[in-house]
Design a protein around this motif. Structure first.
Motif, mmCIF file in Angstrom:
data_model
loop_
_atom_site.group_PDB
_atom_site.id
_atom_site.type_symbol
_atom_site.label_atom_id
_atom_site.label_comp_id
_atom_site.label_asym_id
_atom_site.label_seq_id
_atom_site.Cartn_x
_atom_site.Cartn_y
_atom_site.Cartn_z
ATOM 1 N N GLU A 10 -9.059 7.038 0.458
ATOM 2 C CA GLU A 10 -7.598 7.195 0.500
ATOM 3 C C GLU A 10 -7.080 7.229 1.931
ATOM 4 O O GLU A 10 -6.000 6.705 2.208
ATOM 5 N N GLU A 11 -7.830 7.848 2.834
ATOM 6 C CA GLU A 11 -7.419 7.896 4.234
ATOM 7 C C GLU A 11 -7.310 6.486 4.806
ATOM 8 O O GLU A 11 -6.366 6.166 5.530
ATOM 9 N N PHE A 12 -8.299 5.643 4.502
ATOM 10 C CA PHE A 12 -8.278 4.274 5.007
ATOM 11 C C PHE A 12 -7.139 3.464 4.390
ATOM 12 O O PHE A 12 -6.627 2.536 5.017
ATOM 13 N N GLN A 13 -6.720 3.797 3.183
ATOM 14 C CA GLN A 13 -5.616 3.071 2.552
ATOM 15 C C GLN A 13 -4.317 3.241 3.343
ATOM 16 O O GLN A 13 -3.451 2.364 3.309
ATOM 17 N N ALA A 14 -4.210 4.335 4.092
ATOM 18 C CA ALA A 14 -3.018 4.551 4.915
ATOM 19 C C ALA A 14 -2.911 3.506 6.023
ATOM 20 O O ALA A 14 -1.824 3.290 6.568
ATOM 21 N N GLN A 15 -4.012 2.874 6.354
ATOM 22 C CA GLN A 15 -4.001 1.875 7.419
ATOM 23 C C GLN A 15 -3.756 0.458 6.900
ATOM 24 O O GLN A 15 -3.666 -0.471 7.693
ATOM 25 N N VAL A 16 -3.656 0.299 5.596
ATOM 26 C CA VAL A 16 -3.362 -1.021 5.037
ATOM 27 C C VAL A 16 -1.841 -1.179 5.027
ATOM 28 O O VAL A 16 -1.136 -0.394 4.391
ATOM 29 N N PRO A 17 -1.337 -2.183 5.727
ATOM 30 C CA PRO A 17 0.122 -2.358 5.798
ATOM 31 C C PRO A 17 0.745 -2.614 4.423
ATOM 32 O O PRO A 17 0.117 -3.233 3.553
ATOM 33 N N ASN A 18 1.960 -2.139 4.245
ATOM 34 C CA ASN A 18 2.669 -2.364 2.984
ATOM 35 C C ASN A 18 2.861 -3.853 2.698
ATOM 36 O O ASN A 18 2.910 -4.265 1.552
ATOM 37 N N TRP A 19 2.959 -4.667 3.746
ATOM 38 C CA TRP A 19 3.196 -6.100 3.590
ATOM 39 C C TRP A 19 1.923 -6.878 3.289
ATOM 40 O O TRP A 19 1.990 -8.062 2.962
ATOM 41 N N PHE A 20 0.751 -6.242 3.392
ATOM 42 C CA PHE A 20 -0.502 -6.971 3.190
ATOM 43 C C PHE A 20 -0.594 -7.413 1.728
ATOM 44 O O PHE A 20 -0.368 -6.611 0.831
ATOM 45 N N PRO A 21 -0.935 -8.682 1.472
ATOM 46 C CA PRO A 21 -0.810 -9.225 0.115
ATOM 47 C C PRO A 21 -1.876 -8.772 -0.888
ATOM 48 O O PRO A 21 -1.720 -9.015 -2.079
ATOM 49 N N LEU A 22 -2.931 -8.123 -0.446
ATOM 50 C CA LEU A 22 -3.983 -7.685 -1.366
ATOM 51 C C LEU A 22 -3.834 -6.210 -1.706
ATOM 52 O O LEU A 22 -3.233 -5.444 -0.956
ATOM 53 N N ASP A 23 -4.404 -5.824 -2.822
ATOM 54 C CA ASP A 23 -4.425 -4.430 -3.255
ATOM 55 C C ASP A 23 -5.043 -3.565 -2.157
ATOM 56 O O ASP A 23 -6.062 -3.941 -1.558
ATOM 57 N N LYS A 24 -4.439 -2.421 -1.893
ATOM 58 C CA LYS A 24 -4.920 -1.538 -0.810
ATOM 59 C C LYS A 24 -6.359 -1.088 -1.042
ATOM 60 O O LYS A 24 -7.173 -1.076 -0.119
ATOM 61 N N ASP A 25 -6.682 -0.709 -2.268
ATOM 62 C CA ASP A 25 -8.033 -0.237 -2.542
ATOM 63 C C ASP A 25 -9.055 -1.365 -2.366
ATOM 64 O O ASP A 25 -10.115 -1.159 -1.781
#
Length: 137
Positions: free
Chosen positions: A29-44
């Motif tokens: 979950e901590e690493f998911q905070a670094q995935v940008p909202n605009w990134f087209p793939l699922d955060k997980d």
């Protein structure tokens, strides 16, 4: 100098494996905070995939010293590719890994060039040239 370079390579490789395992387990979950909202793939999915890549690169950096130049360059490129996630964490004000203020998130951005240089150094890309190489003597 080569001993220091070897220590740097192995330390970064081990750290990458540790971070990769964290991606797949307790720090997911901590690493998911670094995935940008605009990134087209699922955060997980992004976190899981990047964790696998980190484990592979870290393991290779440690276990394949003959290929350290190539792996070091790929690892440096990996740090460049994931940098937008760190920028997005700052711009979007997302908490993760104790980065709960804009100042902390901004400070984190300045560590990325250190990782890039560390990968290049461990891979043997940042070497001093001998005086004879520079003068041609």
């Amino acid at each position: 100098m080569s001993r220091l370079r070897t220590v740097a390579r192995v330390a970064l490789g081990v750290a990458m494996v540790g971070a990769g395992v964290g991606h797949l387990t307790v720090q997911r979950e901590e690493f998911q905070a670094q995935v940008p909202n605009w990134f087209p793939l699922d955060k997980d999915l992004t976190v899981l995939a990047s964790g696998v890549v980190e484990i592979a690169l870290g393991s290779a950096f440690v276990a394949l010293p003959r290929h350290k130049r190539v792996i070091g360059a790929v690892l440096a490129l990996f740090f460049v590719v994931i940098f937008p996630g760190n920028v997005a964490q700052y711009l979007e004000g997302k908490d993760g890994f104790g980065l709960d203020t804009d100042e902390k998130r901004l400070g984190r951005l300045f560590f990325q060039p250190v990782l890039i240089l560390w990968a290049l150094y461990g891979g043997g890309h940042l070497r001093r040239r001998k005086k004879t190489e520079l003068t041609g003597s």
